[in-house]
Design an enzyme around this catalytic site. Structure first.
Site, PDB file in Angstrom:
ATOM      1  N   ARG A 240       0.804  -1.296  -0.097  1.00 54.41           N
ATOM      2  CA  ARG A 240       0.015  -0.166   0.021  1.00 54.41           C
ATOM      3  C   ARG A 240       0.833   1.222   0.057  1.00 54.41           C
ATOM      4  NH1 ARG A 240      -5.553  -0.674   1.912  1.00 54.41           N
ATOM      5  NH2 ARG A 240      -6.189  -2.751   0.734  1.00 54.41           N
TER       6      ARG A 240
ATOM      7  N   ARG B 278      -3.261   6.061   1.389  1.00 55.39           N
ATOM      8  CA  ARG B 278      -3.572   7.361   2.422  1.00 55.39           C
ATOM      9  C   ARG B 278      -2.678   8.098   3.055  1.00 55.39           C
ATOM     10  NH1 ARG B 278      -8.832   4.301   3.968  1.00 55.39           N
ATOM     11  NH2 ARG B 278      -7.261   2.770   4.029  1.00 55.39           N
TER      12      ARG B 278
ATOM     13  N   ARG C 105      -7.180  12.051  -4.090  1.00 53.86           N
ATOM     14  CA  ARG C 105      -8.650  11.234  -3.868  1.00 53.86           C
ATOM     15  C   ARG C 105      -9.782  12.317  -3.454  1.00 53.86           C
ATOM     16  NH1 ARG C 105     -11.370   8.769  -3.308  1.00 53.86           N
ATOM     17  NH2 ARG C 105     -11.450   7.208  -1.962  1.00 53.86           N
TER      18      ARG C 105
ATOM     19  N   ASP D 269      -6.544  -2.276  -7.256  1.00 54.46           N
ATOM     20  CA  ASP D 269      -7.217  -2.957  -6.009  1.00 54.46           C
ATOM     21  C   ASP D 269      -7.024  -4.201  -6.549  1.00 54.46           C
ATOM     22  OD1 ASP D 269      -7.948  -2.135  -3.344  1.00 54.46           O
ATOM     23  OD2 ASP D 269      -9.246  -3.767  -3.949  1.00 54.46           O
TER      24      ASP D 269
ATOM     25  N   TYR E 255     -14.568 -12.041  -0.792  1.00 53.08           N
ATOM     26  CA  TYR E 255     -15.137 -10.825  -0.996  1.00 53.08           C
ATOM     27  C   TYR E 255     -16.368 -11.127  -1.828  1.00 53.08           C
ATOM     28  CZ  TYR E 255     -14.167  -6.372   0.719  1.00 53.08           C
ATOM     29  OH  TYR E 255     -14.044  -5.275   1.212  1.00 53.08           O
TER      30      TYR E 255
END
Ligand code: CP3
Length: 343
Positions: free
Chosen positions: A25, A29, A38, A74, A152
């Site tokens: 990652r 963020r 974003r 992703d 998922y």
């Protein structure tokens, strides 16, 4: 050595001038530029616009001397191409409006070629390639492993105990098999397409598989992970990453992968011995929230444990947390590169 050579040599277990490092990652963020982008664009737009995805991929390299970039995307968008209604809900995370709950729904799933449904990510790979070549850095492509993708698709979002997934596995073993065949076929094609587009290496993320017992892993999951890994291994180096699988790590390694990625719950020297091949990891991402005087001994512990092991790519044991101070990341990267095993 360039980062490109250092990273790929370590993946092959060959000698390196210092330990290569990248961070799961790393384009996320904790970076102010990522948060600013974003605010202007949704996650979907960021992934589906090759120029934006390429720009985000390169962001962490402006801050830190990492050895590899990972393409920004992703693991879940391939599910949308199969017919699942995926949305990244702000402040909540990914969610699927029509989760898979019946054998009929499995049979309705499409398995489209990646060049049709994942074209923006393949284009983003082609866009960053010349820039990374100029910087001498490696590019990592990735996909979710069949179990993590299936869970998922069935749960439709985050879950604590994987009850829907396990219920489906136990009640509908034939439909589970058909689902895992579809997911593994899709993933083989997608990873191959990423390598063809310019990825030097690919990582298969089985982030959630540690929810299973060894028996269930071997019975319901390993054959399909093996199917993916054995098909892709001949095309380029493959990192097989999972978390919480310390109790049956040999079994995970048996599924395949040139490099085995582990979390912090297992000492990395033990992982290296048990899988008998290069390893990736395994600093707890939370250690980066502490001061350097506490962080450094954790870094040193990983480095001392892997000294003498054949092949090590430094990474965190899971994704970097959004509240991580950039200063700690910089010190970590520089410390790993300048680490002297003799002192
Ligand atoms: O590592 C990288 O920088 C490359 C890009 C990447 C992302 N997700 C970007 C992302 C990769 C390789 C992933 C993998 C991924 N995505 C996994 C497997 C690895 C892991 O972390 O366990 C899983 C399970 C997902 C699914 C997913 N995507 C979740 C659960 C979430 C929400 C929770 C969270 O951590 O934010 C996402 C969103 C997501 N994927 C973000 C990023 C940068 C945050 C999106 C945002 O709010 O801007």
């Amino acid at each position: 050595m360039t980062g490109h050579k250092r990273f790929l040599s370590a993946c092959r277990g060959e000698s390196v001038d210092c330990t290569p490092i990248w961070i799961m990652r790393q384009a996320g963020r904790y970076l102010p530029e990522y948060r600013a982008l974003r605010r202007q664009h949704s996650m979907e737009t960021a992934i589906q616009t090759p120029e934006l995805a390429a720009k985000i991929t390169l962001l962490p390299l402006q801050h830190f001397e990492l050895d590899a970039a990972i393409i920004f995307s992703d693991i879940l968008p391939p599910l949308a191409g199969m017919g699942l209604e995926l949305a990244f809900v702000p402040g909540h995370g990914p969610s699927i409006a029509n989760p898979l709950r019946t054998p009929k729904a499995v049979d309705m799933l499409r398995v489209p070629p990646a060049r049709e449904t994942m074209a923006p990510t393949l284009d983003a790979i082609r866009l960053v390639r010349p820039e990374l070549d100029a910087q001498g850095l490696a590019l990592i492509g990735f996909a979710g492993a069949p179990f993590t993708m299936a869970s998922y698709a069935i749960e439709g979002g985050a879950t604590r105990n994987f009850a829907h997934t396990k219920q489906f596995m136990y009640h509908q073993p034939a439909a589970w098999d058909r689902l895992m065949i579809k997911l593994s076929s899709l993933t083989i094609d997608y990873l191959g397409a990423q390598i063809q587009a310019g990825a030097d290496c690919v990582q298969l993320f089985d982030s959630w598989v540690g929810a299973l017992s060894r028996y269930d892993y071997e019975r319901y999951v390993r054959p399909y992970s093996h199917r993916v890994l054995s098909a892709v291994e001949s095309k380029g180096p493959v990192i097989h990453f999972s978390t919480n699988t310390g109790p049956y790590l040999e079994s995970v390694a048996e599924a395949g992968g040139h490099v085995i990625g582990v979390d912090w719950r297992i000492p990395i020297d033990e992982a290296s011995r048990r899988v008998n091949r290069p390893v990736m990891g395994n600093l707890d991402p939370c250690t980066l929230l502490g001061p350097w005087r506490e962080l450094f001994p954790h870094v040193r512990d990983v480095m001392q444990r892997v000294a003498g092991c054949p092949g090590h790519v430094f990474n965190l044991g899971h994704g970097i947390l959004p509240q991580t101070p950039l200063e700690n990341v910089k010190r970590l990267v520089d410390c790993v590169h300048s680490y002297d095993h003799d002192n």
